[in-house]
Design a protein around this motif. Structure first.
Motif, PDB file in Angstrom:
ATOM      1  N   ALA A   1      29.798  56.087  47.099  1.00  0.00           N
ATOM      2  CA  ALA A   1      30.048  55.237  48.276  1.00  0.00           C
ATOM      3  C   ALA A   1      31.534  55.265  48.611  1.00  0.00           C
ATOM      4  O   ALA A   1      32.352  54.755  47.840  1.00  0.00           O
ATOM      5  CB  ALA A   1      29.599  53.809  47.988  1.00  0.00           C
TER       6      ALA A   1
ATOM      7  N   THR B   1      34.853  48.208  35.168  1.00  0.00           N
ATOM      8  CA  THR B   1      34.372  48.831  33.926  1.00  0.00           C
ATOM      9  C   THR B   1      35.034  50.199  33.690  1.00  0.00           C
ATOM     10  O   THR B   1      35.151  50.635  32.548  1.00  0.00           O
ATOM     11  CB  THR B   1      32.835  48.971  33.910  1.00  0.00           C
ATOM     12  OG1 THR B   1      32.438  49.769  35.029  1.00  0.00           O
ATOM     13  CG2 THR B   1      32.152  47.612  33.962  1.00  0.00           C
TER      14      THR B   1
ATOM     15  N   GLY C   1      29.640  56.378  39.071  1.00  0.00           N
ATOM     16  CA  GLY C   1      28.963  55.225  39.653  1.00  0.00           C
ATOM     17  C   GLY C   1      29.507  53.925  39.092  1.00  0.00           C
ATOM     18  O   GLY C   1      28.785  53.148  38.471  1.00  0.00           O
TER      19      GLY C   1
ATOM     20  N   VAL D   1      23.623  56.258  47.675  1.00  0.00           N
ATOM     21  CA  VAL D   1      24.318  54.993  47.419  1.00  0.00           C
ATOM     22  C   VAL D   1      23.276  53.954  46.990  1.00  0.00           C
ATOM     23  O   VAL D   1      22.218  53.839  47.613  1.00  0.00           O
ATOM     24  CB  VAL D   1      25.071  54.517  48.677  1.00  0.00           C
ATOM     25  CG1 VAL D   1      25.708  53.149  48.436  1.00  0.00           C
ATOM     26  CG2 VAL D   1      26.122  55.542  49.088  1.00  0.00           C
ATOM     27  N   THR D   2      23.580  53.230  45.925  1.00  0.00           N
ATOM     28  CA  THR D   2      22.674  52.178  45.441  1.00  0.00           C
ATOM     29  C   THR D   2      23.477  50.882  45.294  1.00  0.00           C
ATOM     30  O   THR D   2      24.677  50.860  45.564  1.00  0.00           O
ATOM     31  CB  THR D   2      22.047  52.578  44.090  1.00  0.00           C
ATOM     32  OG1 THR D   2      23.108  52.861  43.174  1.00  0.00           O
ATOM     33  CG2 THR D   2      21.152  53.798  44.226  1.00  0.00           C
TER      34      THR D   2
ATOM     35  N   LEU E   1      30.038  46.624  29.917  1.00  0.00           N
ATOM     36  CA  LEU E   1      29.751  47.882  29.224  1.00  0.00           C
ATOM     37  C   LEU E   1      30.481  48.005  27.886  1.00  0.00           C
ATOM     38  O   LEU E   1      30.638  49.095  27.347  1.00  0.00           O
ATOM     39  CB  LEU E   1      30.088  49.070  30.140  1.00  0.00           C
ATOM     40  CG  LEU E   1      29.357  49.059  31.496  1.00  0.00           C
ATOM     41  CD1 LEU E   1      29.653  50.334  32.275  1.00  0.00           C
ATOM     42  CD2 LEU E   1      27.846  48.883  31.322  1.00  0.00           C
TER      43      LEU E   1
ATOM     44  N   ASN F   1      30.111  43.973  36.336  1.00  0.00           N
ATOM     45  CA  ASN F   1      30.707  42.763  35.767  1.00  0.00           C
ATOM     46  C   ASN F   1      31.754  43.145  34.734  1.00  0.00           C
ATOM     47  O   ASN F   1      31.539  44.108  33.985  1.00  0.00           O
ATOM     48  CB  ASN F   1      29.627  41.939  35.051  1.00  0.00           C
ATOM     49  CG  ASN F   1      29.125  40.796  35.907  1.00  0.00           C
ATOM     50  OD1 ASN F   1      29.921  40.095  36.530  1.00  0.00           O
ATOM     51  ND2 ASN F   1      27.825  40.606  35.945  1.00  0.00           N
TER      52      ASN F   1
HETATM   53  C1  LIG Z   1      24.706  49.154  39.663  1.00  0.00           C
HETATM   54  S1  LIG Z   1      26.195  50.012  40.009  1.00  0.00           S
HETATM   55  C2  LIG Z   1      26.747  50.263  38.353  1.00  0.00           C
HETATM   56  C3  LIG Z   1      28.200  49.913  38.169  1.00  0.00           C
HETATM   57  C4  LIG Z   1      28.723  50.113  36.759  1.00  0.00           C
HETATM   58  N1  LIG Z   1      28.534  51.477  36.296  1.00  0.00           N
HETATM   59  C5  LIG Z   1      28.082  49.132  35.819  1.00  0.00           C
HETATM   60  O1  LIG Z   1      27.226  49.548  35.025  1.00  0.00           O
HETATM   61  O2  LIG Z   1      28.406  47.959  35.842  1.00  0.00           O
HETATM   62  C6  LIG Z   1      25.614  51.648  40.467  1.00  0.00           C
HETATM   63  C7  LIG Z   1      26.616  52.427  41.275  1.00  0.00           C
HETATM   64  O3  LIG Z   1      26.298  53.813  41.167  1.00  0.00           O
HETATM   65  C8  LIG Z   1      26.608  54.426  42.403  1.00  0.00           C
HETATM   66  N2  LIG Z   1      25.853  55.680  42.453  1.00  0.00           N
HETATM   67  C9  LIG Z   1      24.516  55.840  42.623  1.00  0.00           C
HETATM   68  N3  LIG Z   1      24.195  57.149  42.588  1.00  0.00           N
HETATM   69  C10 LIG Z   1      25.353  57.814  42.389  1.00  0.00           C
HETATM   70  C11 LIG Z   1      25.662  59.196  42.250  1.00  0.00           C
HETATM   71  N4  LIG Z   1      24.712  60.135  42.295  1.00  0.00           N
HETATM   72  N5  LIG Z   1      26.947  59.527  42.066  1.00  0.00           N
HETATM   73  C12 LIG Z   1      27.915  58.588  42.031  1.00  0.00           C
HETATM   74  N6  LIG Z   1      27.682  57.276  42.151  1.00  0.00           N
HETATM   75  C13 LIG Z   1      26.411  56.888  42.317  1.00  0.00           C
HETATM   76  C14 LIG Z   1      26.195  53.408  43.441  1.00  0.00           C
HETATM   77  O4  LIG Z   1      26.821  53.640  44.675  1.00  0.00           O
HETATM   78  C15 LIG Z   1      26.609  52.088  42.767  1.00  0.00           C
HETATM   79  O5  LIG Z   1      27.888  51.700  43.164  1.00  0.00           O
END
Ligand SMILES: C[S@@+](CC[C@H](N)C(=O)[O-])C[C@H]1O[C@@H](n2cnc3c(N)ncnc32)[C@H](O)[C@@H]1O
Length: 266
Positions: free
Chosen positions: A81, A57, A50, A13-14, A23, A19
């Motif tokens: 998450a 988005t 993610g 989870v990151t 994208l 927004n």
């Molecule tokens: C910064 S957000 C990006 C949101 C959206 N994609 C955007 O670009 O606006 C990153 C998201 O990726 C999810 N994430 C990270 N690693 C992942 C994985 N291996 N599989 C699925 N989701 C993941 C995190 O939990 C987080 O909610």
């Protein structure tokens, strides 16, 4: 449920920053450039991996693909998450738009397209090849992964198209009316390249050449930033960079090159 879907999702989870409309540049490129892959797919399944703290988005990608490519597209937003999956569920519109928990293994799905944006950015560079391999291994035949990074408002972006044979192209894209200099794009390179913007690396040479072409095209600024960008991209091509696509894509502030022209040195 398949065995893959039962396994723990791969990844961590990151931050969930996202927004509305962030994208749109990559979405418009997908609609234009990946339309055939989706049109000819037996099952028009697309994964947004993610999607973050809100599913906005993912909702937008589904709408753009449905309007521009296939009305029957099925978009699945995957998040690692669980609370973000729960938060997205009210936005679901089955069968065209659903949300589920999943990671790089893609939860046992076999999509024709995967968009993973601003996901790998928060991982270590050394984790990138494995993440790519895991995602592309899950693709339907002829499928592709679009993996990249952008700024908070989506004015600067960089992404790779990756298929079963590995990375194929790099695309840089900018909102030209707010672009000070193409060097700003260096901050939004995909994870595999962002640490390679150093002397001796091809992507560093590219950014320098683009910056030089942009400066040389300064007189065209009188006709607007689009004309200046078109001139700069033309000069880049004329000086030997294997620029892909045609001016109808360049005019959107895009530049696409083969991966092999920018791949990190071993
Ligand atoms: C910064 S957000 C990006 C949101 C959206 N994609 C955007 O670009 O606006 C990153 C998201 O990726 C999810 N994430 C990270 N690693 C992942 C994985 N291996 N599989 C699925 N989701 C993941 C995190 O939990 C987080 O909610």
């Amino acid at each position: 449920m398949s065995g893959a879907a039962r396994r723990r999702p791969l990844g961590v989870v990151t931050r969930g920053t996202t927004n509305p409309n962030r994208l749109r540049r990559v979405d418009n490129w997908i609609v234009s450039t990946c339309a055939d892959r989706l049109r000819t797919a037996a099952v028009p399944l697309v994964v947004d991996l993610g999607y973050g703290a809100t599913p906005v988005t993912a909702v937008e990608l589904r709408a753009r693909l449905a309007a521009g490519v296939r009305r029957d597209v099925r978009l699945v937003g995957l998040e690692i998450a669980p609370e973000r999956v729960a938060a997205a569920t009210p936005a679901a519109d089955p069968p065209g738009l659903t949300f589920a928990r999943g990671g790089f293994e893609l939860a046992g799905l076999q999509p024709v397209l995967v968009r993973a944006f601003n996901v790998l950015r928060q991982y270590d560079e050394r984790e990138v090849p494995d993440a790519w391999r895991t995602m592309t291994a899950a693709l339907a035949p002829g499928g592709a992964l679009i993996e990249g990074t952008c700024d908070e408002l989506g004015r600067l972006a960089g992404w790779l198209l990756i298929d079963a044979d590995g990375p194929r192209t790099l695309t840089l894209a900018a909102k030209l009316t707010t672009l000070g200099s193409p060097a700003e794009l260096a901050e939004r390179l995909p994870k595999a390249l962002i640490h390679r913007n150093v002397p001796g690396e091809p992507v560093h040479e590219l950014i320098r050449a683009l910056e030089g072409a942009w400066q040389a095209a300064a007189p065209y600024a009188t006709f607007g930033p689009r004309q200046r960008w078109l001139r700069a991209v033309t000069q880049l091509r004329d000086t030997g960079w294997p620029v892909l696509d045609r001016p109808h894509r360049w005019r959107h502030g895009e530049l696409t090159l083969p991966w092999l022209s920018v791949a990190p040195r071993p």
